[in-house]
Design a protein around this motif. Structure first.
Motif, PDB file in Angstrom:
ATOM      1  N   ASN A 284      22.367  16.236  41.638  1.00 56.84           N
ATOM      2  CA  ASN A 284      23.070  17.441  42.069  1.00 56.84           C
ATOM      3  C   ASN A 284      24.100  17.916  41.060  1.00 56.84           C
ATOM      4  N   HIS A 285      24.230  17.260  39.918  1.00 55.00           N
ATOM      5  CA  HIS A 285      25.385  17.548  39.074  1.00 55.00           C
ATOM      6  C   HIS A 285      25.375  18.972  38.509  1.00 55.00           C
ATOM      7  N   GLU A 286      24.232  19.573  38.273  1.00 52.79           N
ATOM      8  CA  GLU A 286      24.219  20.940  37.769  1.00 52.79           C
ATOM      9  C   GLU A 286      24.733  21.927  38.815  1.00 52.79           C
ATOM     10  N   ASP A 287      24.342  21.706  40.064  1.00 51.69           N
ATOM     11  CA  ASP A 287      24.856  22.543  41.154  1.00 51.69           C
ATOM     12  C   ASP A 287      26.360  22.353  41.296  1.00 51.69           C
ATOM     13  N   VAL A 288      26.823  21.112  41.190  1.00 53.83           N
ATOM     14  CA  VAL A 288      28.255  20.835  41.269  1.00 53.83           C
ATOM     15  C   VAL A 288      28.990  21.551  40.146  1.00 53.83           C
ATOM     16  N   LYS A 289      28.446  21.523  38.946  1.00 50.63           N
ATOM     17  CA  LYS A 289      29.074  22.214  37.812  1.00 50.63           C
ATOM     18  C   LYS A 289      29.277  23.697  38.097  1.00 50.63           C
ATOM     19  N   SER A 290      28.238  24.363  38.544  1.00 53.44           N
ATOM     20  CA  SER A 290      28.333  25.812  38.748  1.00 53.44           C
ATOM     21  C   SER A 290      29.309  26.139  39.874  1.00 53.44           C
ATOM     22  N   ARG A 291      29.291  25.357  40.944  1.00 52.21           N
ATOM     23  CA  ARG A 291      30.226  25.593  42.044  1.00 52.21           C
ATOM     24  C   ARG A 291      31.660  25.327  41.600  1.00 52.21           C
ATOM     25  N   PHE A 292      31.842  24.259  40.818  1.00 52.03           N
ATOM     26  CA  PHE A 292      33.190  23.950  40.348  1.00 52.03           C
ATOM     27  C   PHE A 292      33.721  25.057  39.439  1.00 52.03           C
ATOM     28  N   LEU A 293      32.893  25.564  38.531  1.00 48.11           N
ATOM     29  CA  LEU A 293      33.357  26.601  37.621  1.00 48.11           C
ATOM     30  C   LEU A 293      33.790  27.858  38.371  1.00 48.11           C
ATOM     31  N   GLU A 294      33.056  28.197  39.409  1.00 48.16           N
ATOM     32  CA  GLU A 294      33.454  29.348  40.233  1.00 48.16           C
ATOM     33  C   GLU A 294      34.811  29.101  40.878  1.00 48.16           C
ATOM     34  N   SER A 295      35.000  27.900  41.416  1.00 41.56           N
ATOM     35  CA  SER A 295      36.276  27.534  42.036  1.00 41.56           C
ATOM     36  C   SER A 295      37.394  27.521  41.006  1.00 41.56           C
ATOM     37  N   ALA A 296      37.143  26.914  39.841  1.00 41.90           N
ATOM     38  CA  ALA A 296      38.182  26.785  38.819  1.00 41.90           C
ATOM     39  C   ALA A 296      38.626  28.142  38.295  1.00 41.90           C
ATOM     40  N   ARG A 297      37.684  29.054  38.072  1.00 41.43           N
ATOM     41  CA  ARG A 297      38.051  30.376  37.554  1.00 41.43           C
ATOM     42  C   ARG A 297      38.935  31.121  38.554  1.00 41.43           C
ATOM     43  N   LYS A 298      38.628  30.971  39.820  1.00 32.31           N
ATOM     44  CA  LYS A 298      39.445  31.613  40.862  1.00 32.31           C
ATOM     45  C   LYS A 298      40.873  31.068  40.838  1.00 32.31           C
ATOM     46  N   ILE A 299      40.994  29.736  40.782  1.00 34.03           N
ATOM     47  CA  ILE A 299      42.314  29.112  40.807  1.00 34.03           C
ATOM     48  C   ILE A 299      43.078  29.396  39.522  1.00 34.03           C
ATOM     49  N   GLN A 300      42.403  29.346  38.391  1.00 31.34           N
ATOM     50  CA  GLN A 300      43.073  29.625  37.124  1.00 31.34           C
ATOM     51  C   GLN A 300      43.594  31.054  37.066  1.00 31.34           C
ATOM     52  N   LYS A 301      42.841  31.987  37.631  1.00 31.01           N
ATOM     53  CA  LYS A 301      43.306  33.375  37.682  1.00 31.01           C
ATOM     54  C   LYS A 301      44.583  33.473  38.510  1.00 31.01           C
ATOM     55  N   THR A 302      44.597  32.783  39.643  1.00 29.05           N
ATOM     56  CA  THR A 302      45.790  32.784  40.493  1.00 29.05           C
ATOM     57  C   THR A 302      46.998  32.272  39.739  1.00 29.05           C
ATOM     58  N   PHE A 303      46.816  31.201  38.982  1.00 27.56           N
ATOM     59  CA  PHE A 303      47.961  30.601  38.307  1.00 27.56           C
ATOM     60  C   PHE A 303      48.354  31.348  37.041  1.00 27.56           C
ATOM     61  N   ARG A 304      47.437  32.064  36.440  1.00 29.01           N
ATOM     62  CA  ARG A 304      47.830  32.934  35.326  1.00 29.01           C
ATOM     63  C   ARG A 304      48.770  34.035  35.813  1.00 29.01           C
ATOM     64  N   GLU A 305      48.588  34.435  37.062  1.00 33.00           N
ATOM     65  CA  GLU A 305      49.383  35.528  37.628  1.00 33.00           C
ATOM     66  C   GLU A 305      50.632  35.027  38.349  1.00 33.00           C
ATOM     67  N   THR A 306      50.835  33.715  38.370  1.00 33.54           N
ATOM     68  CA  THR A 306      51.978  33.126  39.062  1.00 33.54           C
ATOM     69  C   THR A 306      53.122  32.891  38.089  1.00 33.54           C
ATOM     70  N   PRO A 307      54.325  33.398  38.375  1.00 34.35           N
ATOM     71  CA  PRO A 307      55.461  33.187  37.458  1.00 34.35           C
ATOM     72  C   PRO A 307      55.779  31.693  37.309  1.00 34.35           C
ATOM     73  N   TYR A 308      56.256  31.330  36.141  1.00 39.07           N
ATOM     74  CA  TYR A 308      56.677  29.959  35.903  1.00 39.07           C
ATOM     75  C   TYR A 308      58.034  29.718  36.565  1.00 39.07           C
ATOM     76  N   PRO A 309      58.302  28.494  37.007  1.00 34.54           N
ATOM     77  CA  PRO A 309      59.610  28.207  37.602  1.00 34.54           C
ATOM     78  C   PRO A 309      60.713  28.300  36.553  1.00 34.54           C
ATOM     79  N   GLU A 310      61.890  28.721  36.979  1.00 39.98           N
ATOM     80  CA  GLU A 310      63.037  28.786  36.071  1.00 39.98           C
ATOM     81  C   GLU A 310      63.746  27.432  36.091  1.00 39.98           C
ATOM     82  N   LEU A 311      63.780  26.788  34.951  1.00 34.61           N
ATOM     83  CA  LEU A 311      64.359  25.446  34.853  1.00 34.61           C
ATOM     84  C   LEU A 311      65.742  25.560  34.228  1.00 34.61           C
ATOM     85  N   GLU A 312      66.696  25.980  35.049  1.00 35.71           N
ATOM     86  CA  GLU A 312      68.075  26.155  34.625  1.00 35.71           C
ATOM     87  C   GLU A 312      68.993  25.514  35.653  1.00 35.71           C
ATOM     88  N   GLY A 313      70.207  25.221  35.233  1.00 34.17           N
ATOM     89  CA  GLY A 313      71.147  24.587  36.145  1.00 34.17           C
ATOM     90  C   GLY A 313      70.824  23.121  36.324  1.00 34.17           C
TER      91      GLY A 313
END
Length: 502
Positions: A441-470
């Motif tokens: 099943n590993h080829e099916d797992v690869k394609s499903r994972f890539l779809e999931s990863a691209r979605k999550i990576q897009k979310t985090f590209r659009e998420t501001p970084y925490p401010e590490l001050e104080g």
């Protein structure tokens, strides 16, 4: 639920398998060290090593024995990873310059939970375990902090089962305020899992992870300690850093809950600022520290004292999305880091080191047997009669990096790479053969994972970084910027950027 794949069922193998003609790195209980058997064989019956033989073709083999020719190859026990967060695979390469403080505010479970559905957790966990198996890591202690809902808890557990790795899956108790999922709500979920037969016939064993043991214990701490004893879980694990980090959970904190002197193994991850008294407590109670060399250097929590407690330590990977999931790399990094530190202590006195302070055999044992010892398992991380048949065959015959080897321990620890892993067996079953994972099943797992990863990576590209001050809320200590490395003459440092646009 969509994320559930049926556990892989391969073609039934012969009851006995003979790995014939290789050089075997076995363990000798009498010397407490390694034995090298050249041009020997390893007989595996069902899930156990039946015998280690000095002949490539021993007499009186069982009639149904399948022979695999591994002439001129090197056979080792599978590596043991004593600290991992398997679900985070989708973050791969997007946090290459992160720090621990940034991790907490961006990639840890408290910050990331709302961005992951159960399917995402399942795929991240499964692919993370596949990466381990591919690199010859056969046992993983997973600090499973993807338990921010009943569904995500089951998702990571089922992925661990489906991976066919030997996984000590440690259910994390934590208050996920962003999703209003409290520890009190997690107790019935844990009990349901513990009392189910979901993992009964698998290679997954149930543990507990928890990070509020002290010095000010959480209100549920006693109940969690009692739960571990009630179900006699296979492991308890916790993060411990101390020092300015403020994430304590030292052995002395757990000792007040009578958890260190039970039969349950307790693994303390990192131990960056562990005290001398707490190190002694590990020795007295037979509990272990998980050193994660690359993680502790990458994130900045460091390991100033870990080299002094290696007699009660094993190795781990931690967050494999920031670097590779193979223990070989961790063992090599740690070997050279420890050597540097021990050498430096001599040179600071203006003296010349007369011996090498740490050997490749010690590094090999940290990556294998010590992991089994951390889990209180004499049958994991070793090759000897009666041990679990978790075995790696290294392609020492064809690998350019290993060509010309004489010492098999040095060949693996200092010259091999994960691409040299030819075969991997877990519990007597081939999970990697001829350089490829055997799960159809590993080829099916690869394609499903890539779809999931691209979605999550897009979310985090659009998420501001925490401010590490104080000051950092975990401890109250102030943030401070370290000196930035400068690798360019003149103006500029060459620091560059992350290349995340697609």
């Amino acid at each position: 639920m969509r994320f559930v794949l049926p556990a892989f069922v391969g073609t039934a193998s012969a009851a006995s398998t003979l790995l014939s003609g290789g050089t075997i790195i076995a363990f000798n209980n009498e010397t407490n060290g390694l034995d090298v058997v050249r041009n020997g064989s390893l007989l595996i019956t069902d899930d156990r090593i039946a015998s280690v033989n000095s002949s490539p073709r021993p007499r009186n083999l069982p009639n149904d024995t399948t022979t695999i020719d591994v002439s001129d190859q090197i056979i080792t026990p599978g590596f043991v990873d004593t600290h991992r967060h398997g679900w985070q695979t989708a973050f791969k390469t997007i946090a290459s310059n992160t720090t621990l403080a940034e991790y907490f505010g961006r990639y840890g479970e408290f910050a990331a939970a709302s961005s992951f559905e159960a399917e995402d957790v399942y795929l991240g966990q499964l692919v993370g375990m596949y990466e381990s198996l591919d690199a010859g890591v056969t046992t993983v202690l997973d600090h499973a902090h993807h338990t921010w809902s009943n569904d995500t808890a089951y998702a990571g557990l089922i992925a661990s089962i489906d991976s066919r790795a030997r996984v000590f899956w440690a259910y994390t108790f934590h208050n996920i305020t962003s999703l209003n999922y409290t520890i009190e709500m997690q107790f019935p979920n844990f009990r349901e899992i513990a009392e189910s037969d979901l993992y009964a016939s698998s290679l997954v064993e149930l543990g507990i992870s928890y990070d509020t043991w002290g010095p000010t214990p959480g209100p549920e701490t006693r109940q969690i300690a009692d739960l571990a004893k009630e179900y006699n879980v296979s492991v308890v694990t916790t993060h411990t850093l101390a020092g300015p980090w403020g994430i304590t959970n030292l052995p002395s904190d757990l000792h007040q809950f009578d958890i260190l002197n039970t039969s349950i193994p307790v693994v303390f991850s990192h131990g960056s600022f562990i005290t001398a008294n707490d190190a002694q407590l590990l020795r007295q109670t037979g509990q272990y520290l998980s050193i994660t060399p690359e993680s502790e250097m990458h994130y900045g929590h460091t390991h100033p004292h870990s080299r002094f407690i290696q007699d009660q330590a094993a190795l781990g990977v931690d967050t494999h999305f920031t670097f590779a999931a193979d223990i070989l790399t961790q063992a090599r990094l740690w070997l050279q880091t420890a050597r540097y530190d021990f050498f430096d202590a001599v040179l600071k006195k203006w003296e010349i080191p007369s011996t090498n302070p740490m050997s490749v055999e010690q590094s090999f044992l940290l990556a294998t047997r010590s992991g089994g010892q951390a889990l209180h398992r004499d049958d994991i991380g070793v090759i000897q009669a009666g041990a679990k048949a978790d075995v790696v065959v290294w392609n020492a015959r064809d690998s350019w990096s290993m060509l010309g080897w004489v010492d098999p321990v040095a060949a693996v620890m200092l010259h091999a790479n994960p691409g040299d892993v030819l075969h991997v067996m877990v519990d007597g079953q081939l999970v990697k053969k001829d350089g490829k994972l055997t799960d159809p099943n590993h080829e099916d797992v690869k394609s499903r994972f890539l779809e999931s990863a691209r979605k999550i990576q897009k979310t985090f590209r659009e998420t501001p970084y925490p401010e590490l001050e104080g000051n950092w809320e975990q401890s109250g200590f102030p943030f401070a910027a370290p000196q930035i490395a400068d690798i360019e003459p003149g103006n500029g440092t060459g620091y560059g950027q992350l290349y995340l646009d697609q």
